[in-house]
Every structure is written in C-alpha cells, then in structure tokens.
Design an enzyme around this catalytic site. Structure first.
Site, PDB file in Angstrom:
ATOM      1  N   ASP A  69      18.292  57.958  32.866  1.00 41.83           N
ATOM      2  CA  ASP A  69      18.015  56.777  33.659  1.00 41.83           C
ATOM      3  C   ASP A  69      19.400  56.112  34.302  1.00 41.83           C
ATOM      4  O   ASP A  69      20.315  55.690  33.371  1.00 41.83           O
ATOM      5  CB  ASP A  69      17.483  55.534  32.892  1.00 41.83           C
ATOM      6  CG  ASP A  69      16.096  56.185  32.478  1.00 41.83           C
ATOM      7  OD1 ASP A  69      15.075  56.184  33.463  1.00 41.83           O
ATOM      8  OD2 ASP A  69      15.767  56.491  31.192  1.00 41.83           O
ATOM      9  N   THR A  70      19.230  56.433  35.479  1.00 40.78           N
ATOM     10  CA  THR A  70      20.632  56.152  36.375  1.00 40.78           C
ATOM     11  C   THR A  70      20.405  55.704  37.911  1.00 40.78           C
ATOM     12  O   THR A  70      19.250  55.780  38.232  1.00 40.78           O
ATOM     13  CB  THR A  70      21.291  57.784  36.390  1.00 40.78           C
ATOM     14  OG1 THR A  70      21.464  58.345  35.236  1.00 40.78           O
ATOM     15  CG2 THR A  70      22.814  57.763  37.049  1.00 40.78           C
ATOM     16  N   ALA A  71      21.303  55.345  38.582  1.00 41.99           N
ATOM     17  CA  ALA A  71      21.244  54.797  39.972  1.00 41.99           C
ATOM     18  C   ALA A  71      22.378  55.447  40.733  1.00 41.99           C
ATOM     19  O   ALA A  71      23.528  55.096  40.457  1.00 41.99           O
ATOM     20  CB  ALA A  71      21.161  53.391  39.815  1.00 41.99           C
ATOM     21  N   GLN A 100      19.365  60.250  40.098  1.00 39.80           N
ATOM     22  CA  GLN A 100      18.994  59.541  38.779  1.00 39.80           C
ATOM     23  C   GLN A 100      18.819  60.877  38.092  1.00 39.80           C
ATOM     24  O   GLN A 100      18.436  62.083  38.555  1.00 39.80           O
ATOM     25  CB  GLN A 100      18.131  58.730  38.919  1.00 39.80           C
ATOM     26  CG  GLN A 100      17.708  58.197  37.651  1.00 39.80           C
ATOM     27  CD  GLN A 100      15.968  58.374  37.656  1.00 39.80           C
ATOM     28  OE1 GLN A 100      15.476  59.354  37.908  1.00 39.80           O
ATOM     29  NE2 GLN A 100      15.442  57.338  37.056  1.00 39.80           N
TER      30      GLN A 100
END
Length: 527
Positions: free
Chosen positions: A340-342, A422
């Site tokens: 979980d990343t942006a 992501q």
C-alpha cells in the site's frame, strides 16, 4: 479507453484527484515542480491516509535543466538505537502491527524540507496550505479508503485513537462522506510554521515518542533528532537507447534495471506480440530472476556489500536471460511484502521533473496513531528479519529493505518518462509492463496504465506463489500460462491488487502526456 491528458507546459499525476489538483494549483500560483510535488505529497497524506502519511517514508528522483542530471533523495528512516534483536527475544518476527512494529523513524517530512530547501520557491506554509485545508475542513471519502477501511475494520481497533479517526462511531464512514482529520491538520499547521524541526525535535516528536514509550514502543527523541535523509546518485542503466534511473539501495529499484537488461536480450517489438502468452511469460520469468538477487542482497548498503556493478551489468543479464525457458515457468519463491503505497509525478513549464513515491508500508501502517498528533505511523521496520544471518537482519540505526522505487527515463539527457506504481512486490512488475508498452510498443501513458496487468508473488496469508491476472487478459493467454506451469488466478477486470500506476511522457514536441490509473481515484492534470 481513456486517452492521455495533454499539457503544453505542465503535468501532474497522482492517485487522488484532489492531490493532483493541489499540485496543479501550486504550479499556477508560481511554484515549480518541487513545490507542487510537496503539495501533492502532503495532500496524499491527508486524502489517501490508509496508503501514506507523515508517519511514513518516501523516495524521490529529481531533474532540473540547470543541473542537467537526475538526483535521488532517500527519505526512508533508520531503526532506533533500542531496535535490537534482543528487544524481540522470544519472538519469531517483529510484530506487523501495533506500537512494537514502529521501529524506524518516519522520513517523509524531512524529504519535504529537503526538496523545498534545495529547489523550492514557495514557503512551507504556502505548499502545505491545501493539505491543511483538506484535513481541517474535510474531503469526500474516496472509494479506495472506504474499501480498505471495510476490509481492515477489525485492525483499526488496535489503537483507540486510530479507531476514533478512521471508524468514527465504530462504523465504516460512507463513501463520499466528509472525512475530517483536525488533529492531523494541527500537526501540518505546526510544520508549516516551524518546519521540519517541529516534527523531528519539537512538539510533534515529543508527542509521538511519549505515546510510543507509554505503549511499549522503542523509538526515542534522540532517534527523531538524529534523522536526516540523503541526497544520492541514482542507479542508472540503458534500455533500447534510453537512460533509465532508479533510486539506489535500500530501495529495490535496481530490480527494475535488472529486468530491463534481461528483456533487452529479446526482440519484443519485432517478435513478441504485446498481450500474448510470450509477452506475459517473458516478463514474469525475467522478474523472478531479478527478485532472486534482490532477496539475496537488498538491505542498507551501510551494513552489507551489494554487488551492483555485477547485478546491473549487461554481461550478467545475458547469463540470466539464458536461464529463461519460453515453455516452462521457473519455480521461485518470494516473501509477502506490503503493497500500500502512493506514487505521483510532476513536470513544470521549465522542464523541472519530480518522480516520487511514499508509503506507510501496509494499509493503515502500524495502525497506531500517535497520541494527539493525528499521525498514523508506518510499520516499515517490521520487514527486518530477526535471523542474525539474514542480510536484512535488524540492527540499530539501520534502514530496512525498501520496496519504494520511483523511476525516470531520459532521452538525449532530458526527462522522457516518469513512472511508478503502488504495490510492494508489484512495483518492478508494473513498472516493467508500463515501460515496455510505451517504449517497445508505442503506447501512450494512459493506454499503458489502463492495459490489463498482472502481479506475481505471494501476499499475506497465501501459501503459494500465484500469478494474478486481470480478467481482460485473453482467456487463451491465461490458459497457456497455466499450461506452462504458472499458478494463474483470475482477478476482476480492473483490480487494485495489480497496483495504482501513473506516468508522464514528454514527447518530442515538448508536450506533457499524463496517464493515471483507473483502478485508483486519481487524475492527470495538464496545463
């Protein structure tokens, strides 16, 4: 199919439309790409709080025409002085959630300051203003936040403070309802007024550390005060005549270059049809070989030697490419990694370019919100091993194996493609699909991002290594992959498990073409 947004002077892409809009507005008020990138990053910390925040890490690639080169900034934190294997005696692994999963100092706020101090035009207050407004006044809860909150509802009870913010009244907030984070807004306002020192030495650091220590955490005020990110030379390679840049270790970025080196041994455009069995099989098999070396070597390079000269050489790529069989999937193993990343990117009218990515590691990170700060803390340090013989073993003042890997491709010495996604294990996989589609097959950024994707590996709770493929991949192709030995699992047509990818391509006319992932809540905004 959506077409790329085109800007004649600027472009902003991110996984949330409000964050993209904040970046575009920052450019219009006289800021440059660095001011806009920090505005986007801060807004994502507010409007995508399950993915990223002030309590997490970030990695950045930057380019300015005046310097004429790509630079990297490592905005990841180190473990605390008290973060020893002995502190977890009797445990087989560092806890994935809770206060004891918080063993590294968050690095993102320091990275904001580094960007603005070196290249920015606007003040911290001006750049953080949109994020403060969204935090204190609220914003419509995104579909992605709603889905993650519903899926992880029980997790939020790890911390009463977290539960009160993200599940007010003990329920999942409705999609589209006004979501307010007043305490987070107060922390952002303090940073806007006092700069990075507020976070690492002032009242915010004091509140975070006091809360952690009351609840069994390991970080100290000295750990926060000592934190500094690092400007570094990016890793570089070539692919089909283009220069490819990635962040250096402790980032897994070198896997992106390794995989392209392997694929360069094959005539993709001339002999392999995009979307065919051969295309997907070849990408997956090349990635597996890159992951084998990544898992053997990746950690903080201050603690272990990483043989990058060999790993990134074309000679070694030829050796690895010879191991690929086009009729049989290789048996391989990979540890489950948070995803979980942006990712976001900005290009301005002067040609400044920023490609960056930030994360809390797992969705909602450690699930610990630090006291009255409103800041959700990452659990990135939980990926350290407690095995003293493991390359990524836990030691004090050490950076862990990091999945974050922003990317940039240059043509004739100038930025040509900014791209990223992501996803932990999925980042090199999706990056490879994006870049081959753009450089080998001539896709525009939006088409490359929107096209069917895959992700190989194992997520938490799964016993086998699976090749997850979106339903839009032709059924005959999926059947051929299964016959070759891939454990194929079908996903919905547009599924977040394959990541939220975004890209900017600067074409030969200088136009900025942006693509943003339909699997996310983002926007590409050009001017």
């Amino acid at each position: 199919m959506l077409k790329s947004m085109i800007g004649t002077e600027t472009m902003v892409v991110s996984p949330h439309a409000l964050a993209s809009a904040a970046g575009a507005a920052t450019l219009q008020r006289g800021g440059n790409a660095f001011d806009a990138a920090v505005a986007v990053s801060a807004c994502l910390a507010v409007v995508y709080p399950h993915m990223t925040g002030l309590g997490g890490d970030s990695f950045w690639l930057s380019y300015t025409p005046s310097e004429g080169k790509v630079r990297a900034y490592n905005g990841s934190g180190r473990s605390g002085r008290n973060a020893t294997r002995a502190a977890f005696e009797g445990e087989t692994a560092i806890p994935a959630r809770g206060p004891r999963s918080v063993v590294t100092v968050p690095g993102t706020v320091d990275a904001w300051a580094a960007m603005l101090d070196r290249y920015g035009r606007l003040s911290f207050g001006e750049v953080l203003e949109p994020a403060i407004r969204y935090a204190t006044g609220g914003f419509p809860l995104s579909g992605d936040q709603y889905e993650n909150t519903a899926a992880r509802f029980d997790l939020l009870s790890v911390s009463p403070v977290t539960n009160a913010i993200y599940a007010p009244g003990g329920r999942v907030p409705p999609k589209g309802s006004r979501f307010v984070q007043r305490a987070l807004g107060d922390s952002l306002r303090e940073i806007a007024q006092r700069g990075r020192e507020a976070f690492y030495e002032g009242s915010i650091a004091q509140e975070i550390v006091a809360y952690l220590q009351r609840n069994g955490g390991l970080l100290t005020l000295d750990d926060f005060a000592d934190h500094r990110g690092d400007w570094a030379e990016p890793l570089s390679g070539t692919y089909r005549g283009y220069d490819v840049y990635q962040a250096p270790p402790n980032s897994q970025g070198f896997t992106g270059i390794m995989t392209l080196n392997l694929l360069e041994r094959f005539d993709l455009a001339g002999a392999v049809e995009e979307g065919s069995f051969e295309y997907y099989h070849l990408l997956v098999e090349a990635l597996k070989l890159s992951f084998r070396d990544r898992d053997a070597y990746l950690t903080d390079p201050a603690f272990a030697r990483i043989p990058l000269d060999r790993l990134l050489s074309k000679t070694y790529a030829a050796e690895l490419a010879a191991e690929i069989r086009m009729d049989l999937a290789r048996e391989a193993n990979a540890e489950p990694i948070g995803n979980d990343t942006a990712y976001a990117a900005v290009v301005d009218r002067e040609g400044n370019a920023v490609s960056f990515i930030q994360s809390l590691y797992f969705e909602f990170g450690s699930a610990v919100t630090a006291g009255s700060t409103g800041i959700l803390l990452q659990n990135r340090g939980s990926y350290f091993s407690l095995d003293p013989n493991h390359v990524n073993t836990l030691e004090p003042r050490k950076r862990t194996f990091h999945t974050l890997m922003p990317a940039m491709v240059c043509k004739d010495g100038k930025p040509h493609v900014l791209y990223g996604t992501q996803g932990g294990e999925g980042q090199p996989q999706t990056q490879t699909a994006l870049l081959t589609r753009m450089l080998d097959y001539g896709f525009d950024p939006q088409s490359a991002v929107s096209a069917p994707r895959f992700v190989w590996g194992r997520t938490w709770g799964e016993a086998t290594q699976e090749l997850k493929t979106e339903r839009r991949i032709d059924e005959a192709v999926r059947e051929a992959l299964a016959r070759a030995g891939h454990r194929v699992v079908e996903l919905p047509a547009f599924d977040g498990k394959v990541g939220h990818a975004h890209a900017i391509l600067i074409d030969d006319e200088g136009f900025r073409r942006g693509g943003t992932d339909p699997r996310a809540d983002g926007a590409a905004i050009g001017w």
